[in-house]
Design an enzyme around this catalytic site. Sequence first.
Site, PDB file in Angstrom:
ATOM      1  N   ARG A   1     -50.196   0.445  60.416  1.00 25.62           N
ATOM      2  CA  ARG A   1     -49.248   0.513  59.296  1.00 25.62           C
ATOM      3  C   ARG A   1     -49.184   1.921  58.719  1.00 25.62           C
ATOM      4  O   ARG A   1     -48.098   2.435  58.435  1.00 25.62           O
ATOM      5  CB  ARG A   1     -49.647  -0.491  58.221  1.00 25.62           C
TER       6      ARG A   1
ATOM      7  N   ARG B   1     -68.745  10.816  66.047  1.00 25.61           N
ATOM      8  CA  ARG B   1     -69.121   9.548  66.670  1.00 25.61           C
ATOM      9  C   ARG B   1     -70.411   9.663  67.470  1.00 25.61           C
ATOM     10  O   ARG B   1     -71.054   8.657  67.772  1.00 25.61           O
ATOM     11  CB  ARG B   1     -68.002   9.040  67.579  1.00 25.61           C
TER      12      ARG B   1
END
Length: 150
Positions: free
Chosen positions: A31, A104
């Site tokens: 979105r 990460r």
Amino acid sequence: MKDEVALLATVTLVGVLLQAYFSLQVISARRAFHVSPPLTSGPPEFERVFRAQVNCSEYFPLFLATLWVAGIFFHEGAAALCGLFYLFARLRYFQGYARSAQLRLTPLYASARALWLLVAMAALGLLVHFLPGTLRTALFRWLQMLLPMA
């Protein structure tokens, strides 16, 4: 029976909820960055969130299998604790990857170590399980002499 696997079931449920959280983050990123399904590419910010979720999903079956085998054949408490550490590391991995690919790495290595530890516990537990009774008894006696507090 239920008492014997309650910790494993709890860690499994926490893992399922974490997977749901990761999926919701992808929906939110879709979105925010206007990436409609079935597209899987878009701005780097979206792609990092998407890849983090996919990577976590790919390893989840391996985690579940080793968690349960280690918990049943090695030690439920040790497997559950290791499983919680793995899930925490995967959360940190997801959060880090969402910010940058470099962030990460540290949690990725931590989660890999936890997963390998679960594999080792599962393998050792199965090995001991399949040992003939006399060898198993001798091994336990040797361990008791080695670790008198155990």
